[in-house]
Design a protein around this motif. Structure first.
Motif, short mmCIF file in Angstrom:
data_model
loop_
_atom_site.label_atom_id
_atom_site.label_comp_id
_atom_site.label_asym_id
_atom_site.label_seq_id
_atom_site.Cartn_x
_atom_site.Cartn_y
_atom_site.Cartn_z
N GLU A 165 0.83 -1.20 0.00
CA GLU A 165 0.00 0.00 0.00
C GLU A 165 0.87 1.25 0.00
OE1 GLU A 165 -3.25 2.41 -0.18
OE2 GLU A 165 -3.14 0.22 -0.47
N LYS A 166 1.95 1.24 0.79
CA LYS A 166 2.84 2.39 0.86
C LYS A 166 3.53 2.63 -0.49
CE LYS A 166 4.95 5.64 3.18
NZ LYS A 166 4.20 6.80 3.71
N LEU A 167 3.99 1.55 -1.11
CA LEU A 167 4.65 1.66 -2.41
C LEU A 167 3.68 2.17 -3.48
CD1 LEU A 167 6.77 -1.63 -2.39
CD2 LEU A 167 7.68 0.70 -2.45
N ARG A 168 2.42 1.77 -3.38
CA ARG A 168 1.43 2.24 -4.35
C ARG A 168 1.22 3.75 -4.20
NH1 ARG A 168 -0.33 2.07 -7.93
NH2 ARG A 168 -2.59 1.84 -7.89
N GLN A 169 1.37 4.25 -2.97
CA GLN A 169 1.16 5.67 -2.72
C GLN A 169 2.34 6.52 -3.18
OE1 GLN A 169 0.35 6.11 1.47
NE2 GLN A 169 -1.58 4.93 1.37
N VAL A 170 3.56 6.06 -2.86
CA VAL A 170 4.73 6.92 -3.08
C VAL A 170 5.33 6.76 -4.48
CG1 VAL A 170 5.27 6.96 -0.64
CG2 VAL A 170 6.32 5.21 -2.08
N CYS A 171 5.16 5.60 -5.12
CA CYS A 171 5.73 5.43 -6.48
C CYS A 171 4.78 4.61 -7.34
CB CYS A 171 7.12 4.79 -6.41
SG CYS A 171 7.20 3.32 -5.37
N PRO A 172 3.61 5.17 -7.64
CA PRO A 172 2.61 4.42 -8.41
C PRO A 172 3.07 4.09 -9.83
CG PRO A 172 1.97 6.73 -8.20
CD PRO A 172 3.14 6.53 -7.30
N SER A 173 4.02 4.87 -10.36
CA SER A 173 4.46 4.57 -11.73
C SER A 173 5.40 3.36 -11.77
CB SER A 173 5.15 5.80 -12.33
OG SER A 173 6.30 6.12 -11.57
N LEU A 174 6.06 3.09 -10.63
CA LEU A 174 6.99 1.95 -10.57
C LEU A 174 6.33 0.71 -9.98
CD1 LEU A 174 10.22 3.76 -9.29
CD2 LEU A 174 9.71 2.99 -11.62
N TYR A 175 5.39 0.92 -9.12
CA TYR A 175 4.75 -0.22 -8.42
C TYR A 175 3.24 -0.09 -8.61
CZ TYR A 175 4.07 -3.80 -4.82
OH TYR A 175 3.74 -4.94 -4.15
N ARG A 176 2.74 -0.78 -9.68
CA ARG A 176 1.33 -0.67 -10.02
C ARG A 176 0.50 -1.69 -9.25
NH1 ARG A 176 4.24 0.12 -14.74
NH2 ARG A 176 4.19 -2.13 -15.20
N ASN A 177 -0.79 -1.61 -9.48
CA ASN A 177 -1.70 -2.53 -8.79
C ASN A 177 -1.39 -3.99 -9.15
OD1 ASN A 177 -4.07 -3.07 -7.13
ND2 ASN A 177 -5.05 -3.71 -9.05
N GLU A 178 -1.00 -4.23 -10.43
CA GLU A 178 -0.66 -5.60 -10.83
C GLU A 178 0.55 -6.12 -10.06
OE1 GLU A 178 -1.16 -3.07 -12.76
OE2 GLU A 178 -2.68 -3.57 -14.26
N ASP A 179 1.49 -5.21 -9.78
CA ASP A 179 2.66 -5.62 -9.01
C ASP A 179 2.26 -6.00 -7.59
OD1 ASP A 179 4.51 -5.11 -11.14
OD2 ASP A 179 4.28 -2.97 -10.72
N ALA A 180 1.35 -5.25 -7.05
CA ALA A 180 0.87 -5.55 -5.69
C ALA A 180 0.20 -6.92 -5.65
CB ALA A 180 -0.10 -4.46 -5.22
N LEU A 181 -0.58 -7.22 -6.69
CA LEU A 181 -1.24 -8.53 -6.74
C LEU A 181 -0.22 -9.66 -6.89
CD1 LEU A 181 -4.35 -7.69 -8.98
CD2 LEU A 181 -4.31 -8.14 -6.53
N CYS A 182 0.82 -9.40 -7.71
CA CYS A 182 1.88 -10.42 -7.84
C CYS A 182 2.56 -10.67 -6.50
CB CYS A 182 2.93 -9.96 -8.86
SG CYS A 182 2.39 -10.12 -10.57
N THR A 183 2.81 -9.60 -5.79
CA THR A 183 3.42 -9.74 -4.46
C THR A 183 2.52 -10.55 -3.54
OG1 THR A 183 4.55 -7.62 -4.70
CG2 THR A 183 4.27 -8.46 -2.47
N LYS A 184 1.22 -10.25 -3.61
CA LYS A 184 0.27 -10.98 -2.77
C LYS A 184 0.25 -12.48 -3.12
CE LYS A 184 -2.78 -10.88 0.50
NZ LYS A 184 -2.36 -10.53 1.87
N VAL A 185 0.33 -12.78 -4.39
CA VAL A 185 0.36 -14.18 -4.82
C VAL A 185 1.56 -14.90 -4.22
CG1 VAL A 185 0.76 -15.67 -6.84
CG2 VAL A 185 -0.96 -13.87 -6.93
N ASN A 186 2.73 -14.27 -4.31
CA ASN A 186 3.94 -14.89 -3.77
C ASN A 186 3.82 -15.09 -2.26
OD1 ASN A 186 5.41 -15.14 -6.17
ND2 ASN A 186 6.05 -12.99 -6.08
N GLU A 187 3.25 -14.10 -1.59
CA GLU A 187 3.08 -14.22 -0.14
C GLU A 187 2.16 -15.39 0.21
OE1 GLU A 187 0.93 -11.82 3.53
OE2 GLU A 187 1.45 -10.74 1.69
N GLN A 188 1.04 -15.50 -0.51
CA GLN A 188 0.08 -16.56 -0.22
C GLN A 188 0.66 -17.95 -0.52
OE1 GLN A 188 -3.10 -15.08 -2.68
NE2 GLN A 188 -4.21 -14.22 -0.94
#
Length: 587
Positions: A44-67
């Motif tokens: 969430e923090k990365l999405r706020q401070v650097c949305p051009s580098l860390y998009r929503n798709e990246d967040a979902l990929c991260t979530k997949v790896n975590e799960q």
């Protein structure tokens, strides 16, 4: 990256260092994942401070790896793990183009979520090719670069499915090591057979493999089925391939039989055709199976031997008969069956020619190869093989198969067959000559005795009796041969009676004028000998009365002739025929 950071100005990092920034983000995310910490806050923090580098798709990929990492821990209950994996699968479906499919499939497989792997691969394949250009490329309708790329993308997805299936079936094929005496003293070392790394027993792996294969085949995409068919074919699992209930299997097998060239390709093509007819036979399409088998038998190929062609014809006949039985047949099927049976008759003659050629000392490899690589017709067999090579038995077989009757030719062939056999026995003793020639005539007689045109009985009887006289054979030698071949007693007696009535000078020339009378006496003794069955064993009931009348009449003629001769054997024959006359009249 560290060395780059040491020399990079802050301005350059902001303006052109996006790759380095993404590397920093990935390092940060991996630090959280390595600590088994939740990534929600940092994402969430990365999405706020650097949305051009860390998009929503990246967040979902991260979530997949975590799960996925969380699902591999042993602290979760089975139900919670399945729920988490289902959530992971749904997340992956939202970003099919961004996930590392091979990595995710490997992780899902490690969690034994094999159905999820099948589902994910199908979803990703569909998302990567929404316009189904891959299908058009496979069907040959479109071959532009975009279609080829779509086909490759789908194949990569389905390859992950096949890797999982391969792993399961490999585990199912493993067997626990048998207990054995250790090579050295000490505590027993526990060994785990290859394929047990997931904690699956062979039985459980087999069950999961079959279930997973069934799930994969539920896809409506033909290319998914084709990928699985290719995988089964590459592994030589033909039986498993034919067990599959798929609407695309027939089309796949037919595509595999598209012509190829070269020896190895011919062998592979025969194997593909074998699969096709087996598929038709297994699915109850018997006439289609028969036609594929017929095509195989007729194919010009050095990869198919003559015995294989005969086996294909035999199977084609069985399938054609099954088709008639199952669907009550029709005129076309009946004609096809008739053609197959005729072709089989000719193929058997060709096999006889091949066997004869193989026995020749001057046999030619090209001639043998020609007999293997094609099914030939009777004209080719006669003119190109039997005639130039003097294969007399083969000539007779060809004439019989073609039902081509020529009295002089048939008699000449029989004469040459007997002459060739006698020539081989020139240095043998009398007993061997009688036994060998008798065996040859019995074998041929069983084949041709029922076809009067191709078994000139009167000629054969006279020829055999001539050799019997020369070799001092027993009186019943030729009679036993002819009866064993299947000629009826009454027909044979009539021939001997005519032969005797012809008064041929050959018997006088051989110094045994009463030879045929001795043979006839032996025949009549067989007829009246009750210990061996006599009349009941030799003659059908309906023909007995007429035959006895003919015999009594003939004996009278024999006695009259014997009274008029002065040969040394005549008195004994007179006494024998008088005894036979009495016994025949009692019958």
């Amino acid at each position: 990256m560290r060395m780059s950071l040491k020399t990079t100005l802050f301005r350059d990092l902001i303006l052109s260092g996006s790759d380095t920034c993404i590397g920093l983000i990935n390092a940060l995310i991996h630090r959280y994942l390595d600590d088994a910490a939740s990534t929600d806050a940092i994402s969430e923090k990365l999405r706020q401070v650097c949305p051009s580098l860390y998009r929503n798709e990246d967040a979902l990929c991260t979530k997949v790896n975590e799960q996925l990492l969380k699902a591999r821990t042993n602290t979760m209950s089975r139900m919670d793990k399945e729920r988490l994996l289902q959530q992971t699968l749904e997340t992956c479906k939202q970003i099919p183009a961004r996930i590392n499919l091979a990595h995710v499939c490997q992780q899902l497989s490690a969690c034994q979520y094999f159905g999820g792997v099948m589902e994910l691969c199908c979803v990703v394949a569909e998302k990567l090719d929404p316009q189904h250009r891959a299908q058009q490329c496979y069907s040959g309708q479109q071959e532009d670069p975009a279609a080829v790329e779509a086909l490759l993308a789908r194949k990569n997805c389905y390859q992950q499915m096949c890797l999982v299936l391969q792993k399961l079936y490999t585990a199912a094929a493993c067997h626990p090591q048998s207990p054995s005496v250790p090579k050295s003293p000490g505590p027993m070392v526990q060994t785990t057979p290859q394929g047990y790394e997931e904690g699956l027993s062979p039985l459980e792996a087999q069950r999961l493999a079959d279930e997973t294969l069934s799930l994969a085949l539920q896809s409506d995409d033909e290319l998914c089925h084709v990928a699985i068919f290719d995988w089964l074919t590459d592994n030589k699992w033909d039986d498993k391939l034919l067990e599959i209930q798929s609407p695309h299997l027939e089309n796949y097998l037919k595509r595999q039989t598209v012509g190829q060239v070269g020896q190895q390709q011919q062998t592979d093509l025969v194997a593909k055709y074998d699969l096709l007819w087996k598929f038709y036979e297994k699915s109850g399409q018997f006439i289609a199976a028969a036609r594929v088998l017929s095509r195989l038998a007729d194919a010009h190929s050095t990869a198919i031997s003559l015995p294989m062609r005969i086996e294909y014809l035999s199977r084609a006949i069985v399938c054609a008969r099954a088709a008639e039985t199952s669907s009550f047949g029709n005129a076309v099927q009946g004609q096809f069956l008739y053609e197959m049976e005729e072709k089989m008759d000719v193929a058997k003659v060709q096999s006889q020619v091949l066997e004869a050629v193989s026995r020749l000392t001057s046999r030619d490899a090209d001639t043998i190869s020609r007999l293997h690589s094609d099914l030939l017709d009777v004209t080719q067999l006669y003119e190109q093989f039997a005639e130039p090579l003097d294969l007399w038995e083969c000539k007779l077989a060809i004439l019989h198969c073609a039902n081509h009757y020529n009295s002089a030719l048939v008699t000449s062939i029989w004469q040459n067959i007997i002459n060739a056999e006698v020539k081989k026995l020139s240095s043998a003793d009398t007993e061997t000559k009688l036994a060998t020639l008798g065996s040859k005539m019995k074998t041929l007689g069983r084949t041709y005795a029922q076809s009067e045109q191709f078994f000139p009985l009167e000629f054969l009887v006279k020829t055999l009796e001539t050799y019997s006289v020369r070799w001092n054979g027993p009186p019943g030698w030729a009679v036993s041969i002819i009866l064993t071949a299947g000629v009826s007693f009454q027909r044979l007696f009539a021939v001997y009676n005519r032969l005797y009535g012809a008064k041929d000078v050959v018997w006088q020339a051989e110094g045994k004028p009463n030879h045929l009378l001795k043979v006839l006496a032996d025949m009549l003794n067989r007829l009246v000998d009750s210990s061996t069955g006599g009349l009941a064993a030799l003659v059908p009931t309906a023909d007995r009365r007429a035959l006895i009348g003919q015999c009594v009449e003939a004996v009278g003629v024999y006695l009259t002739d014997l009274f008029c001769t002065t040969h040394a054997t005549s008195p004994a024959l007179i006494a024998e025929f008088r005894t036979l006359q009495g016994k025949l009249e009692l019958l």
